[in-house]
Design a protein around this motif. Structure first.
Motif, PDB file in Angstrom:
ATOM      1  N   GLU A  36       0.834  -1.214   0.000  1.00 12.44           N
ATOM      2  CA  GLU A  36       0.000   0.000   0.000  1.00 12.44           C
ATOM      3  C   GLU A  36       0.864   1.258   0.000  1.00 12.44           C
ATOM      4  OE1 GLU A  36      -3.887  -1.814   2.334  1.00 12.44           O
ATOM      5  OE2 GLU A  36      -2.200  -1.013   3.493  1.00 12.44           O
ATOM      6  N   TYR A  37       1.992   1.212   0.712  1.00 14.61           N
ATOM      7  CA  TYR A  37       2.883   2.377   0.725  1.00 14.61           C
ATOM      8  C   TYR A  37       3.453   2.628  -0.674  1.00 14.61           C
ATOM      9  CZ  TYR A  37       6.425   5.722   2.091  1.00 14.61           C
ATOM     10  OH  TYR A  37       7.186   6.861   2.193  1.00 14.61           O
ATOM     11  N   GLU A  38       3.885   1.573  -1.331  1.00 18.34           N
ATOM     12  CA  GLU A  38       4.381   1.718  -2.693  1.00 18.34           C
ATOM     13  C   GLU A  38       3.257   2.217  -3.607  1.00 18.34           C
ATOM     14  OE1 GLU A  38       6.769   1.881  -6.037  1.00 18.34           O
ATOM     15  OE2 GLU A  38       7.295   1.856  -3.904  1.00 18.34           O
ATOM     16  N   GLY A  39       2.044   1.739  -3.368  1.00 15.52           N
ATOM     17  CA  GLY A  39       0.900   2.214  -4.142  1.00 15.52           C
ATOM     18  C   GLY A  39       0.655   3.695  -3.939  1.00 15.52           C
ATOM     19  N   TRP A  40       0.804   4.170  -2.691  1.00 13.00           N
ATOM     20  CA  TRP A  40       0.667   5.606  -2.418  1.00 13.00           C
ATOM     21  C   TRP A  40       1.717   6.377  -3.209  1.00 13.00           C
ATOM     22  CZ3 TRP A  40       4.483   8.610  -0.111  1.00 13.00           C
ATOM     23  CH2 TRP A  40       4.129   9.957   0.059  1.00 13.00           C
ATOM     24  N   ARG A  41       2.954   5.848  -3.233  1.00 11.21           N
ATOM     25  CA  ARG A  41       4.031   6.519  -3.973  1.00 11.21           C
ATOM     26  C   ARG A  41       3.706   6.595  -5.471  1.00 11.21           C
ATOM     27  NH1 ARG A  41       9.260   6.399  -3.678  1.00 11.21           N
ATOM     28  NH2 ARG A  41       9.462   4.532  -4.950  1.00 11.21           N
ATOM     29  N   GLN A  42       3.277   5.476  -6.039  1.00 15.96           N
ATOM     30  CA  GLN A  42       2.960   5.442  -7.465  1.00 15.96           C
ATOM     31  C   GLN A  42       1.760   6.345  -7.781  1.00 15.96           C
ATOM     32  OE1 GLN A  42       4.958   4.166  -9.726  1.00 15.96           O
ATOM     33  NE2 GLN A  42       6.282   3.455  -8.063  1.00 15.96           N
TER      34      GLN A  42
END
Length: 130
Positions: A36-42
Motif C-alpha cells: 500500500e505504501y508503494e501504491g501511495w508513492r505510485q
C-alpha cells in the motif's frame, strides 16, 4: 480587541487542529502495508494530478473512491489493471502500458482500494517498518 479574540480562538483550537492533522499520514496510529505504501508513492506520481491528491477526487477525472468502492463498477484488481494499462481514451485517460509495471499497478490498486474501503485515511502514510 478583535485581534486578541482571534488569537484566543486560534490558541484554543490549536490542539484540536494539530491533533486531527497528526492522526493522518506519516503519524502514529496509521499504518499501511509495504504494498500500500508503494501504491501511495505510485499514485502520487502518476495519478494524483487528475484523480486528486489522496484519492479525494477531482472534477477532471473519475472519482476512484466511488469507482473502486464496495458498489463501484471496478470490482476487482484485474479490471483495474486492464483500465490502467489500456487507458480510457474516450474519457481522456492515457494508457500506462510501458509506464507502470504490473507490480506498480498492483501496488496502486492496493492503495486506492484501501482508501475506497476507508482503511487508509487521507495524507501521507508512514513508511512501513522493516
Amino acid at each position: 480587541m478583535l485581534v486578541d479574540r482571534l488569537v484566543f480562538v486560534v490558541a484554543a483550537l490549536m490542539p484540536v487542529l494539530v491533533g486531527s492533522v497528526a492522526g493522518q499520514g506519516g503519524q502514529k496510529g496509521f499504518t499501511v502495508t509495504p504494498l500500500e505504501y508503494e501504491g501511495w508513492r505510485q499514485y502520487s506520481v502518476h495519478c494524483a494530478r487528475c484523480h486528486g491528491q489522496d484519492v479525494l477526487g477531482n472534477p477532471v477525472a473519475a472519482d476512484l473512491l466511488v469507482r473502486l468502492g464496495p458498489k463501484g463498477p471496478i470490482n476487482n484488481e484485474a479490471m483495474f489493471a486492464d483500465i490502467v494499462t489500456a487507458g480510457a481514451p474516450a474519457s481522456g485517460m492515457p494508457p500506462f502500458k510501458g509506464v507502470l509495471s504490473p507490480e506498480q499497478i498492483k501496488a496502486t490498486y492496493a492503495y486506492i482500494k484501501g482508501r475506497a474501503e476507508k482503511r487508509i485515511p487521507p495524507g501521507r502514510p508512514a513508511p512501513p517498518a522493516g
